[in-house]
Scaffold this motif. Structure first.
Motif, PDB file in Angstrom:
ATOM      1  N   LYS A  70       0.796  -1.235   0.011  1.00 36.66           N
ATOM      2  CA  LYS A  70       0.123  -0.047   0.128  1.00 36.66           C
ATOM      3  C   LYS A  70       0.976   1.172   0.108  1.00 36.66           C
ATOM      4  O   LYS A  70       1.954   1.152   0.563  1.00 36.66           O
ATOM      5  CB  LYS A  70      -0.875  -0.140   1.408  1.00 36.66           C
ATOM      6  N   THR A  71       0.475   2.188  -0.585  1.00 35.28           N
ATOM      7  CA  THR A  71       0.971   3.615  -0.808  1.00 35.28           C
ATOM      8  C   THR A  71       0.176   4.683  -0.492  1.00 35.28           C
ATOM      9  O   THR A  71      -1.292   4.547  -0.844  1.00 35.28           O
ATOM     10  CB  THR A  71       2.019   3.707  -1.922  1.00 35.28           C
ATOM     11  N   ILE A  72       0.570   5.796   0.239  1.00 37.16           N
ATOM     12  CA  ILE A  72      -0.290   6.954   0.326  1.00 37.16           C
ATOM     13  C   ILE A  72      -0.086   7.841  -0.897  1.00 37.16           C
ATOM     14  O   ILE A  72       1.052   8.277  -1.101  1.00 37.16           O
ATOM     15  CB  ILE A  72       0.130   7.779   1.700  1.00 37.16           C
ATOM     16  N   ILE A  73      -1.087   8.085  -1.415  1.00 35.01           N
ATOM     17  CA  ILE A  73      -0.890   9.027  -2.752  1.00 35.01           C
ATOM     18  C   ILE A  73      -1.865  10.324  -2.380  1.00 35.01           C
ATOM     19  O   ILE A  73      -2.858  10.424  -1.895  1.00 35.01           O
ATOM     20  CB  ILE A  73      -1.668   8.455  -4.042  1.00 35.01           C
ATOM     21  N   PRO A  74      -1.174  11.515  -2.719  1.00 33.44           N
ATOM     22  CA  PRO A  74      -1.760  12.879  -2.419  1.00 33.44           C
ATOM     23  C   PRO A  74      -3.056  12.884  -2.907  1.00 33.44           C
ATOM     24  O   PRO A  74      -3.273  12.376  -4.099  1.00 33.44           O
ATOM     25  CB  PRO A  74      -0.999  13.828  -2.923  1.00 33.44           C
ATOM     26  N   TYR A  75      -4.212  13.379  -2.300  1.00 36.82           N
ATOM     27  CA  TYR A  75      -5.573  13.558  -2.656  1.00 36.82           C
ATOM     28  C   TYR A  75      -6.346  12.333  -2.527  1.00 36.82           C
ATOM     29  O   TYR A  75      -7.348  12.347  -2.010  1.00 36.82           O
ATOM     30  CB  TYR A  75      -5.627  14.336  -3.865  1.00 36.82           C
ATOM     31  N   PHE A  76      -5.747  11.142  -2.792  1.00 35.46           N
ATOM     32  CA  PHE A  76      -6.589   9.812  -3.000  1.00 35.46           C
ATOM     33  C   PHE A  76      -6.079   9.067  -1.865  1.00 35.46           C
ATOM     34  O   PHE A  76      -6.986   8.158  -1.478  1.00 35.46           O
ATOM     35  CB  PHE A  76      -5.927   9.188  -4.064  1.00 35.46           C
ATOM     36  N   GLY A  77      -5.306   9.425  -0.793  1.00 39.66           N
ATOM     37  CA  GLY A  77      -5.110   8.523   0.307  1.00 39.66           C
ATOM     38  C   GLY A  77      -4.353   7.215  -0.013  1.00 39.66           C
ATOM     39  O   GLY A  77      -3.544   6.972  -0.844  1.00 39.66           O
ATOM     40  N   GLU A  78      -4.827   6.008   0.854  1.00 40.24           N
ATOM     41  CA  GLU A  78      -4.245   4.584   0.926  1.00 40.24           C
ATOM     42  C   GLU A  78      -4.663   3.886  -0.323  1.00 40.24           C
ATOM     43  O   GLU A  78      -5.850   4.001  -0.696  1.00 40.24           O
ATOM     44  CB  GLU A  78      -4.403   4.046   1.944  1.00 40.24           C
ATOM     45  N   VAL A  79      -3.552   3.672  -1.381  1.00 37.88           N
ATOM     46  CA  VAL A  79      -3.968   2.790  -2.416  1.00 37.88           C
ATOM     47  C   VAL A  79      -3.218   1.470  -2.239  1.00 37.88           C
ATOM     48  O   VAL A  79      -2.022   1.498  -1.962  1.00 37.88           O
ATOM     49  CB  VAL A  79      -3.578   3.651  -3.756  1.00 37.88           C
ATOM     50  N   ASP A  80      -4.012   0.264  -2.594  1.00 33.53           N
ATOM     51  CA  ASP A  80      -3.288  -0.992  -2.787  1.00 33.53           C
ATOM     52  C   ASP A  80      -2.871  -1.154  -3.880  1.00 33.53           C
ATOM     53  O   ASP A  80      -3.373  -1.255  -4.883  1.00 33.53           O
ATOM     54  CB  ASP A  80      -4.501  -2.043  -2.343  1.00 33.53           C
ATOM     55  N   THR A  81      -1.360  -1.100  -3.938  1.00 32.63           N
ATOM     56  CA  THR A  81      -0.798  -1.072  -5.381  1.00 32.63           C
ATOM     57  C   THR A  81      -0.820  -2.288  -5.836  1.00 32.63           C
ATOM     58  O   THR A  81      -0.456  -2.573  -7.055  1.00 32.63           O
ATOM     59  CB  THR A  81       0.666  -0.659  -4.935  1.00 32.63           C
ATOM     60  N   ASP A  82      -1.069  -3.484  -5.264  1.00 34.53           N
ATOM     61  CA  ASP A  82      -0.778  -4.910  -5.634  1.00 34.53           C
ATOM     62  C   ASP A  82      -2.146  -5.112  -6.160  1.00 34.53           C
ATOM     63  O   ASP A  82      -2.459  -5.847  -7.408  1.00 34.53           O
ATOM     64  CB  ASP A  82      -0.435  -6.013  -4.680  1.00 34.53           C
ATOM     65  N   HIS A  83      -3.333  -4.538  -5.631  1.00 35.23           N
ATOM     66  CA  HIS A  83      -4.607  -5.195  -6.260  1.00 35.23           C
ATOM     67  C   HIS A  83      -5.307  -3.659  -6.049  1.00 35.23           C
ATOM     68  O   HIS A  83      -6.293  -3.774  -5.110  1.00 35.23           O
ATOM     69  CB  HIS A  83      -5.258  -6.258  -5.524  1.00 35.23           C
ATOM     70  N   PRO A  84      -5.255  -2.791  -6.931  1.00 40.60           N
ATOM     71  CA  PRO A  84      -6.023  -1.614  -6.789  1.00 40.60           C
ATOM     72  C   PRO A  84      -7.531  -1.551  -7.142  1.00 40.60           C
ATOM     73  O   PRO A  84      -7.816  -2.468  -7.905  1.00 40.60           O
ATOM     74  CB  PRO A  84      -5.446  -0.547  -7.688  1.00 40.60           C
ATOM     75  N   PHE A 126      -7.644   2.577 -12.405  1.00 42.58           N
ATOM     76  CA  PHE A 126      -6.847   1.410 -13.041  1.00 42.58           C
ATOM     77  C   PHE A 126      -7.769   0.270 -13.760  1.00 42.58           C
ATOM     78  O   PHE A 126      -8.612  -0.366 -13.156  1.00 42.58           O
ATOM     79  CB  PHE A 126      -6.351   0.459 -11.517  1.00 42.58           C
ATOM     80  N   LEU A 127      -7.454   0.706 -14.920  1.00 44.28           N
ATOM     81  CA  LEU A 127      -8.552  -0.105 -15.897  1.00 44.28           C
ATOM     82  C   LEU A 127      -8.418  -1.704 -16.023  1.00 44.28           C
ATOM     83  O   LEU A 127      -9.184  -2.155 -16.360  1.00 44.28           O
ATOM     84  CB  LEU A 127      -8.358   0.584 -17.284  1.00 44.28           C
ATOM     85  N   HIS A 128      -7.020  -1.999 -15.715  1.00 38.74           N
ATOM     86  CA  HIS A 128      -6.978  -3.385 -15.879  1.00 38.74           C
ATOM     87  C   HIS A 128      -6.546  -4.361 -14.439  1.00 38.74           C
ATOM     88  O   HIS A 128      -6.068  -5.429 -14.560  1.00 38.74           O
ATOM     89  CB  HIS A 128      -5.668  -3.676 -16.801  1.00 38.74           C
ATOM     90  N   GLY A 129      -6.971  -3.506 -13.374  1.00 39.39           N
ATOM     91  CA  GLY A 129      -6.915  -3.995 -12.356  1.00 39.39           C
ATOM     92  C   GLY A 129      -5.164  -4.138 -11.558  1.00 39.39           C
ATOM     93  O   GLY A 129      -5.104  -4.532 -10.553  1.00 39.39           O
ATOM     94  N   SER A 130      -4.575  -3.853 -12.316  1.00 43.08           N
ATOM     95  CA  SER A 130      -3.003  -4.046 -11.949  1.00 43.08           C
ATOM     96  C   SER A 130      -2.186  -3.009 -12.627  1.00 43.08           C
ATOM     97  O   SER A 130      -2.819  -2.567 -14.014  1.00 43.08           O
ATOM     98  CB  SER A 130      -2.409  -5.308 -11.901  1.00 43.08           C
ATOM     99  N   PRO A 133      -2.877   5.318 -14.752  1.00 42.18           N
ATOM    100  CA  PRO A 133      -1.608   4.860 -14.655  1.00 42.18           C
ATOM    101  C   PRO A 133      -1.641   3.553 -15.674  1.00 42.18           C
ATOM    102  O   PRO A 133      -2.756   2.860 -15.532  1.00 42.18           O
ATOM    103  CB  PRO A 133      -1.430   4.138 -13.234  1.00 42.18           C
ATOM    104  N   GLY A 134      -0.357   3.295 -16.247  1.00 40.56           N
ATOM    105  CA  GLY A 134      -0.216   2.194 -17.162  1.00 40.56           C
ATOM    106  C   GLY A 134      -0.952   2.456 -18.687  1.00 40.56           C
ATOM    107  O   GLY A 134      -0.620   1.638 -19.462  1.00 40.56           O
ATOM    108  N   GLU A 135      -1.531   3.383 -18.756  1.00 44.33           N
ATOM    109  CA  GLU A 135      -2.145   3.983 -20.245  1.00 44.33           C
ATOM    110  C   GLU A 135      -1.289   4.788 -20.887  1.00 44.33           C
ATOM    111  O   GLU A 135      -0.649   5.603 -20.449  1.00 44.33           O
ATOM    112  CB  GLU A 135      -3.568   4.418 -20.059  1.00 44.33           C
ATOM    113  N   ARG A 136      -1.315   4.884 -22.161  1.00 43.96           N
ATOM    114  CA  ARG A 136      -0.559   5.856 -23.124  1.00 43.96           C
ATOM    115  C   ARG A 136      -0.953   7.250 -22.783  1.00 43.96           C
ATOM    116  O   ARG A 136      -0.357   8.103 -22.410  1.00 43.96           O
ATOM    117  CB  ARG A 136      -0.900   5.467 -24.340  1.00 43.96           C
TER     118      ARG A 136
END
Length: 163
Positions: free
Chosen positions: A3-17, A38-42, A125-128
Motif C-alpha cells: 500500500k502507498t499513500i497518494i496525495p489527494y487519494f489517500g491509501e492505495v493498494d498497489t498490488d490489487h488497486p 486502474f483499468l486493468h486491475g494492476s 496509470p499504465g495507459e498511453r
C-alpha cells in the motif's frame, strides 16, 4: 499487500488497486474533481513517480494544458470550433455565456477560451494517455468539454471536444 499513500487519494493498494479512487481539490466554484483509474486491475511499477510529479504541481500542469488549448485555438483547431459552437450554434445560450466572460477588448471566441474552467482531472496509470484534463465553459449551460490529454511525462498528446 503493498500500500502507498497518494496525495489527494489517500491509501492505495498497489498490488490489487480498486478500479477507481475519487477525490476533490479546491472548493465551491473552484472545486476540481480528481479520479485515479486502474483499468486493468494492476499496473507496472513505473506509474507512481509520474503521478506524484503531476500531483505535486497541479497548477503548473493546468497552465500547460491551457497553453495547449490556446495554441490549438490560434491554429483554428478543436478549441476554435468549441468557441464558435458556443457563440453561434447555441444562440439561446449566447447571452448567458457572454455574461460569464471578461475582458471585452478580446474577440468573443478568445473570451470563451479564457473563461474555460477546469472541471476534472482523470489519471490512468499504465495507459498511453496518463492524465485527462476536462475543461468547460459552464457546466450548467452545456455538456461540451475541451479535453487535453497528457502522457506520463506530463507532455500534451492531443486535444479534443467531447460531450
Amino acid at each position: 499487500m503493498a500500500k502507498t499513500i497518494i496525495p489527494y487519494f489517500g491509501e492505495v493498494d498497489t498490488d490489487h488497486p480498486a478500479e477507481s479512487y475519487p477525490a476533490k481539490v479546491g472548493s465551491g466554484a473552484g472545486e476540481i474533481l480528481l479520479d485515479l483509474n486502474f483499468l486493468h486491475g494492476s499496473v507496472t511499477d513505473d506509474w507512481l513517480t509520474p503521478l506524484n510529479h503531476i500531483l505535486a504541481d497541479l497548477p503548473g500542469f493546468e497552465r500547460k494544458a491551457r497553453q495547449t488549448i490556446q495554441e490549438d485555438f490560434k491554429e483554428g483547431g478543436e478549441a476554435k470550433e468549441y468557441a464558435v459552437f458556443h457563440l453561434e450554434e447555441v444562440d439561446d445560450m449566447r447571452d448567458q455565456i457572454m455574461a460569464l466572460l471578461e475582458d471585452s477588448s478580446k474577440s468573443d471566441e478568445e473570451r470563451v477560451i479564457d473563461a474555460l474552467r477546469l472541471r476534472r482531472i482523470g489519471f490512468y496509470p499504465g495507459e498511453r494517455t496518463f492524465a485527462v484534463w476536462d475543461f468547460h465553459i459552464a457546466v450548467e449551460l452545456t455538456d461540451q468539454l475541451l479535453v487535453v490529454n497528457l502522457n506520463a511525462e506530463g507532455e500534451p498528446e492531443y486535444l479534443r471536444r467531447e460531450s
